[in-house]
Design a protein around this motif. Structure first.
Motif, PDB file in Angstrom:
ATOM      1  N   ASP A   1     100.516 -13.053 -61.386  1.00  0.00           N
ATOM      2  CA  ASP A   1     100.093 -13.536 -60.069  1.00  0.00           C
ATOM      3  C   ASP A   1     100.808 -14.843 -59.735  1.00  0.00           C
ATOM      4  O   ASP A   1     101.031 -15.684 -60.606  1.00  0.00           O
ATOM      5  CB  ASP A   1      98.574 -13.759 -60.036  1.00  0.00           C
ATOM      6  CG  ASP A   1      97.813 -12.437 -60.035  1.00  0.00           C
ATOM      7  OD1 ASP A   1      98.456 -11.380 -59.891  1.00  0.00           O
ATOM      8  OD2 ASP A   1      96.576 -12.473 -60.189  1.00  0.00           O
TER       9      ASP A   1
ATOM     10  N   HIS B   1      99.779  -8.368 -65.941  1.00  0.00           N
ATOM     11  CA  HIS B   1      98.738  -7.341 -65.867  1.00  0.00           C
ATOM     12  C   HIS B   1      99.211  -6.235 -64.925  1.00  0.00           C
ATOM     13  O   HIS B   1     100.216  -6.384 -64.235  1.00  0.00           O
ATOM     14  CB  HIS B   1      97.406  -7.944 -65.410  1.00  0.00           C
ATOM     15  CG  HIS B   1      97.500  -8.753 -64.150  1.00  0.00           C
ATOM     16  ND1 HIS B   1      98.036 -10.027 -64.121  1.00  0.00           N
ATOM     17  CD2 HIS B   1      97.161  -8.479 -62.867  1.00  0.00           C
ATOM     18  CE1 HIS B   1      98.003 -10.493 -62.883  1.00  0.00           C
ATOM     19  NE2 HIS B   1      97.483  -9.573 -62.095  1.00  0.00           N
TER      20      HIS B   1
ATOM     21  N   HIS C   1     102.847  -7.184 -63.402  1.00  0.00           N
ATOM     22  CA  HIS C   1     103.256  -8.388 -62.676  1.00  0.00           C
ATOM     23  C   HIS C   1     102.431  -9.577 -63.144  1.00  0.00           C
ATOM     24  O   HIS C   1     101.444  -9.416 -63.861  1.00  0.00           O
ATOM     25  CB  HIS C   1     103.068  -8.188 -61.171  1.00  0.00           C
ATOM     26  CG  HIS C   1     101.626  -8.101 -60.760  1.00  0.00           C
ATOM     27  ND1 HIS C   1     100.892  -6.950 -60.891  1.00  0.00           N
ATOM     28  CD2 HIS C   1     100.771  -9.031 -60.271  1.00  0.00           C
ATOM     29  CE1 HIS C   1      99.660  -7.160 -60.487  1.00  0.00           C
ATOM     30  NE2 HIS C   1      99.549  -8.417 -60.110  1.00  0.00           N
TER      31      HIS C   1
HETATM   32 FE   LIG Z   1      97.614  -9.422 -59.951  1.00  0.00          FE
END
Ligand SMILES: [Fe+2]
Length: 358
Positions: free
Chosen positions: A235, A291, A233
């Motif tokens: 952030d 990540h 994903h």
């Molecule tokens: Fe994350």
């Protein structure tokens, strides 16, 4: 489409309609041990923030060059010299364990996450961090309003925390991290050639999502199921402040070669990464980097829980996100933070999430 069974096989691009910044990288949400490739050469840069605090104007310039370069290149940096007592992080590990292990699921379910403005705040049961992927983690998100930091008359600890004392302890960490927000943002802006103080006001007393993650020990069944500790994903924030942890697993996607970089930074350091808000205002100069959290590299570590306490930095709901004037011809329209945030997170919480209000 959005079923968790499918999530094991899914590609990120199947969810592209929710994205509010350009994401051309294609990757599996889950790990694929036989297909994934790893980058053992790329080194995530370490940046000593003491230069900002103690090095005068010259130090600030040097730090901004180092940090800006690292973030532009990969969207990740390791921050040292930040001044946060490492004992605080060690104590946090015990406190998180206490929170998840000594309370019953029923007790925790009373705090089941719900939307407060931009942020889905509260408890996320195991495999329910998102609707698209069965992550092997229990989480708990606390926004600014869950802390007694602004002398609010109506603040009640029990509205957010299941036991007395947790708020006070975790507030001490949040306050330490809060001291890093302006230095990081000023340095990131300075590197771009903008006024370094452009976000000083917006980021004073700003909102955040402070997340406690408890990844339980991995059972044989989990190991075989194809579920990972946390799906690939990006952030949804300006940046995330993540103290390093003692059980490895964090992997960062290098978009230059589409290989995963395994991160194992030194104890006491902070991992910093940029997210969607930052990519948007920087006109794609700072990437929101993919990540994930994988199982530990050594099977001997499978029996240990993994504990992390990332703090995601946001603007308040009504703030407008506009491409910075120093970042060239804008690729994006101005948008308010709440719309931006909830459109992206509908990917994880369902298409009706954007319409839910507190
Ligand atoms: Fe994350």
């Amino acid at each position: 489409m959005a079923s968790k069974e499918h999530g094991i096989k899914a590609l990120n691009q199947e969810f592209n309609k929710y994205e509010q910044v350009n994401k051309e990288q294609t990757y599996h949400l889950a790990e694929h041990e036989d297909e994934d490739q790893f980058d053992y050469d790329f080194e995530i840069k370490t940046c000593d923030i003491r230069q900002y605090f103690e090095g005068g104007e010259e130090g600030k310039i040097r730090f901004s060059q180092e940090l800006g370069k690292a973030l532009k290149e990969i969207g990740f940096a390791i921050i040292t010299g930040h001044g946060v007592d490492p004992q605080l992080y060690r104590d946090a590990k015990d406190k998180v364990t206490e929170l998840f292990v000594t309370t019953s699921v029923e007790e925790r379910m009373k705090y089941l996450a719900k939307r407060h403005g931009s942020v889905n705040q509260g408890y996320f049961p195991i495999k329910e961090t998102t609707i698209i992927h069965p992550d092997l983690v229990e989480g708990w998100v606390f926004c600014r309003r869950a802390f007694n930091m602004d002398q609010r008359d109506d603040f009640k600890e029990e509205d957010y925390w299941p036991r007395e004392g947790f708020e006070k302890f975790f507030r001490s960490i949040v306050l330490e991290h809060e001291k890093l927000i302006l230095p990081i943002m000023q340095s990131a802006l300075r590197f771009l050639g903008c006024d370094p103080h452009l976000y000083d006001k917006k980021f004073t007393g700003t909102n955040f999502g402070f997340r406690l993650n408890y990844y339980p020990p991995i059972t044989n069944e989990d190991a075989k199921s194809g579920a990972g500790r946390m799906l690939g994903h990006e952030d949804v924030d300006f940046f995330t402040i993540l103290p390093s942890q003692d059980v490895d697993g964090l992997q960062v996607l290098n978009r230059q070669n589409m290989k995963w970089i395994k991160l194992d930074p030194p104890e006491g350091s902070i991992i910093l990464n940029t997210g969607d808000y930052m990519q948007r205002i920087s006109n794609d100069i700072y990437p929101s980097t993919t990540h994930r959290v994988s199982k530990p590299s050594s099977k001997a570590m499978f029996g240990k829980p993994r504990i992390t306490i990332p703090m995601a930095i946001y603007t308040w709901e009504q703030e407008i996100l506009e491409v910075l004037s120093c970042c060239g011809e804008p690729k994006y329209e101005p948008i308010d933070s709440e719309t931006f945030h909830t459109r992206i997170t509908s990917k994880y919480y369902g298409d009706d999430y954007v319409n839910k209000t507190d």
